[in-house]
Write a protein that holds these residues in place. Structure first.
Motif, PDB file in Angstrom:
ATOM      1  N   PRO A  26     -38.901  29.317 -77.782  1.00  0.00           N
ATOM      2  CA  PRO A  26     -40.340  29.542 -77.723  1.00  0.00           C
ATOM      3  C   PRO A  26     -40.773  30.761 -76.917  1.00  0.00           C
ATOM      4  CG  PRO A  26     -39.725  27.612 -76.427  1.00  0.00           C
ATOM      5  CD  PRO A  26     -38.506  28.046 -77.178  1.00  0.00           C
ATOM      6  N   PHE A  27     -39.957  31.235 -75.992  1.00  0.00           N
ATOM      7  CA  PHE A  27     -40.353  32.368 -75.159  1.00  0.00           C
ATOM      8  C   PHE A  27     -39.560  33.636 -75.469  1.00  0.00           C
ATOM      9  CE2 PHE A  27     -41.478  28.585 -72.669  1.00  0.00           C
ATOM     10  CZ  PHE A  27     -42.850  28.801 -72.601  1.00  0.00           C
ATOM     11  N   LEU A  80     -31.631  35.385 -70.687  1.00  0.00           N
ATOM     12  CA  LEU A  80     -31.103  34.053 -70.408  1.00  0.00           C
ATOM     13  C   LEU A  80     -31.679  33.081 -71.417  1.00  0.00           C
ATOM     14  CD1 LEU A  80     -29.652  31.918 -68.658  1.00  0.00           C
ATOM     15  CD2 LEU A  80     -31.714  31.876 -67.217  1.00  0.00           C
ATOM     16  N   ARG A  81     -30.805  32.298 -72.022  1.00  0.00           N
ATOM     17  CA  ARG A  81     -31.235  31.253 -72.944  1.00  0.00           C
ATOM     18  C   ARG A  81     -30.520  29.961 -72.577  1.00  0.00           C
ATOM     19  NH1 ARG A  81     -33.095  33.730 -78.330  1.00  0.00           N
ATOM     20  NH2 ARG A  81     -33.127  35.941 -77.819  1.00  0.00           N
ATOM     21  N   ILE A  82     -31.296  28.917 -72.387  1.00  0.00           N
ATOM     22  CA  ILE A  82     -30.758  27.590 -72.136  1.00  0.00           C
ATOM     23  C   ILE A  82     -31.097  26.742 -73.350  1.00  0.00           C
ATOM     24  CG2 ILE A  82     -30.822  25.548 -70.640  1.00  0.00           C
ATOM     25  CD1 ILE A  82     -29.643  28.061 -69.272  1.00  0.00           C
ATOM     26  N   GLY A  83     -30.088  26.099 -73.919  1.00  0.00           N
ATOM     27  CA  GLY A  83     -30.291  25.274 -75.108  1.00  0.00           C
ATOM     28  C   GLY A  83     -31.320  24.165 -74.875  1.00  0.00           C
ATOM     29  N   ARG A 118     -42.449  35.862 -70.449  1.00  0.00           N
ATOM     30  CA  ARG A 118     -43.858  35.691 -70.790  1.00  0.00           C
ATOM     31  C   ARG A 118     -44.583  35.015 -69.639  1.00  0.00           C
ATOM     32  NH1 ARG A 118     -44.358  33.219 -76.745  1.00  0.00           N
ATOM     33  NH2 ARG A 118     -45.380  31.607 -75.510  1.00  0.00           N
ATOM     34  N   GLN A 119     -45.849  35.350 -69.496  1.00  0.00           N
ATOM     35  CA  GLN A 119     -46.647  34.790 -68.404  1.00  0.00           C
ATOM     36  C   GLN A 119     -46.680  33.264 -68.455  1.00  0.00           C
ATOM     37  OE1 GLN A 119     -50.845  35.615 -68.546  1.00  0.00           O
ATOM     38  NE2 GLN A 119     -51.036  35.459 -66.332  1.00  0.00           N
ATOM     39  N   ASP A 120     -46.672  32.698 -69.638  1.00  0.00           N
ATOM     40  CA  ASP A 120     -46.783  31.241 -69.763  1.00  0.00           C
ATOM     41  C   ASP A 120     -45.434  30.521 -69.683  1.00  0.00           C
ATOM     42  OD1 ASP A 120     -46.116  32.387 -72.239  1.00  0.00           O
ATOM     43  OD2 ASP A 120     -47.102  30.805 -73.380  1.00  0.00           O
ATOM     44  N   TRP A 143     -46.659  41.047 -75.181  1.00  0.00           N
ATOM     45  CA  TRP A 143     -45.563  40.249 -75.728  1.00  0.00           C
ATOM     46  C   TRP A 143     -46.086  39.480 -76.939  1.00  0.00           C
ATOM     47  CZ3 TRP A 143     -41.145  38.764 -72.250  1.00  0.00           C
ATOM     48  CH2 TRP A 143     -40.183  38.005 -72.926  1.00  0.00           C
ATOM     49  N   PRO A 144     -45.838  39.974 -78.137  1.00  0.00           N
ATOM     50  CA  PRO A 144     -46.343  39.279 -79.321  1.00  0.00           C
ATOM     51  C   PRO A 144     -45.609  37.966 -79.575  1.00  0.00           C
ATOM     52  CG  PRO A 144     -45.187  41.315 -79.929  1.00  0.00           C
ATOM     53  CD  PRO A 144     -45.150  41.210 -78.443  1.00  0.00           C
ATOM     54  N   GLY A 145     -46.370  36.934 -79.824  1.00  0.00           N
ATOM     55  CA  GLY A 145     -45.800  35.638 -80.177  1.00  0.00           C
ATOM     56  C   GLY A 145     -45.651  35.513 -81.684  1.00  0.00           C
ATOM     57  N   ARG A 146     -44.876  34.524 -82.104  1.00  0.00           N
ATOM     58  CA  ARG A 146     -44.639  34.324 -83.538  1.00  0.00           C
ATOM     59  C   ARG A 146     -45.911  33.982 -84.300  1.00  0.00           C
ATOM     60  NH1 ARG A 146     -40.209  30.884 -81.779  1.00  0.00           N
ATOM     61  NH2 ARG A 146     -38.550  32.334 -81.308  1.00  0.00           N
TER      62      ARG A 146
END
Length: 178
Positions: A26-27, A80-83, A118-120, A143-146
């Motif tokens: 999501p980010f 960094l990506r956490i499943g 992303r800020q959120d 930062w464009p979101g989907r």
């Protein structure tokens, strides 16, 4: 939970494809396509003189991925990506602490490490703060979101001297001339 970090190998390409394309991020911008991941691996984008990638192993399972970038510069970046099933268990903080120590120990020429989120993404922002990183930038509507929404991005960094001393040096936010 036992956490380890294992360097990515080109033999891991299908596991990487499954990891990046088999769940929502999501980010992270954009959707990962399997062929794009395979091409980036073939082009050395996950392991070459500019980048190194590590699996985050939790009790022997691939729970996350750390990708270190711009390693020839004095200020590398990381992704960094956490499943999904491993989020909220402290792996992000463990990974950032590990990668910070790894980069400063392995690459004596670097003076700082940067990361942007992303800020959120409140969880990642908390990880940065917990790990001794200082907020250094705020990029409005960058930062464009989907879904077409454009989010603010926030940048954090840690200085080698702060890491060594266990302190956090904040930027001088009030330096505008009058």
């Amino acid at each position: 939970m036992h956490i380890e970090f294992s360097r990515f190998s080109p033999d891991d390409v299908e596991a990487l494809v499954d990891f990046l394309t088999g769940q929502e991020w999501p980010f992270h911008a954009g959707v990962q396509e399997p062929e794009a991941v395979r091409k980036r691996v073939a082009d050395g984008g996950y392991d070459d003189e500019e980048s190194r990638t590590f699996w985050v192993l939790a009790d022997g399972e691939r729970a996350g991925l750390v990708r270190l970038q711009d390693l020839a510069d004095d200020t590398p970046l990381f992704d960094l990506r956490i499943g999904r099933e491993w989020r909220g268990r402290g792996l992000g903080a463990e990974a950032v602490a590990w990668l910070t120590g790894y980069l400063f120990a392995e690459l004596p020429h670097i003076t700082r490490i940067e990361g942007t989120t992303r800020q959120d993404n409140h969880a990642m922002r908390a990880v940065f703060r917990k790990s001794g990183y200082a907020k250094e930038s705020h990029y409005r509507e960058s930062w464009p979101g989907r879904d077409g929404t454009v989010h603010d991005a926030v940048g954090y960094a840690i200085l080698r001297r702060d890491w060594l001393s266990g302190t956090v040096t904040l930027p001088d936010w009030d330096d505008e001339p009058r």
